[in-house]
Design a protein around this motif. Structure first.
Motif: not given
Length: 180
Positions: A8-23, A25-34
């Motif tokens: 996804l990072k190749d095509r979109y602007h992703l924030g730094t992922p936050t892994f709660q567990r290996t399965d 994850c949370f990541v911030t994305v731009r509204r115009d890309e959601i």
């Protein structure tokens, strides 16, 4: 999960992922890309289930945060996509065409936070708060105490107890005061 985020990072602007567990994850994305990201996750990465759509009111930053939680049941992965909206003109993109259940979440967020989702079915109809005319109640600037005092009469004889002291007296009546 990391491989999916890498693609996804190749095509979109992703924030730094936050892994709660290996399965999970949370990541911030731009509204115009959601919409594009959600569509790709659904169609290409197996995230076929919208688990929930919710909001947080970051009043100090004048932002709302929408969190779209999607799940890939086959791979047992959950991904939360966070989108930040300006609090003054809070408008999100409808995704009811991607997941029909999103229409219900969007109606709730419209009514409880005042976040708009143009084009979402029945989004402007009363849903939970029939006849409500006040500020949306989940906004942090909604004063629940003032609303309660204006709307409801005090009951005679009602006494409010400090919860800590009351529970200590109720659960441990013989416990000496001041002892640790």
């Amino acid at each position: 999960m990391r491989e999916i985020l890498y693609r996804l990072k190749d095509r979109y602007h992703l924030g730094t992922p936050t892994f709660q567990r290996t399965d999970l994850c949370f990541v911030t994305v731009r509204r115009d890309e959601i919409r594009a990201i959600l569509t790709e996750l659904r169609d290409m990465e197996g995230f076929t289930h919208l688990t929930f759509l919710t909001a947080v009111d970051w009043i100090e930053e004048q932002l709302f945060q929408l969190t779209y939680m999607v799940n890939n049941r086959e791979a047992n992965l959950s991904l939360g996509l966070r989108v930040l909206l300006d609090r003054e003109d809070a408008t999100g993109d409808t995704i009811h065409d991607l997941w029909p259940t999103a229409a219900t979440y969007q109606r709730e967020l419209r009514e409880m936070f005042g976040i708009k989702f143009p084009g979402s079915p029945r989004v402007d109809e009363e849903f939970i708060l029939e006849g409500w005319t006040d500020l949306p109640p989940y906004r942090r600037d909604f004063d629940t105490l003032a609303y309660s005092q204006q709307t409801y009469n005090d009951r005679p004889g009602r006494v409010t107890h400090d919860p800590k002291t009351h529970m200590q007296k109720t659960l441990y009546p013989s416990y000496p005061k001041g002892a640790k």
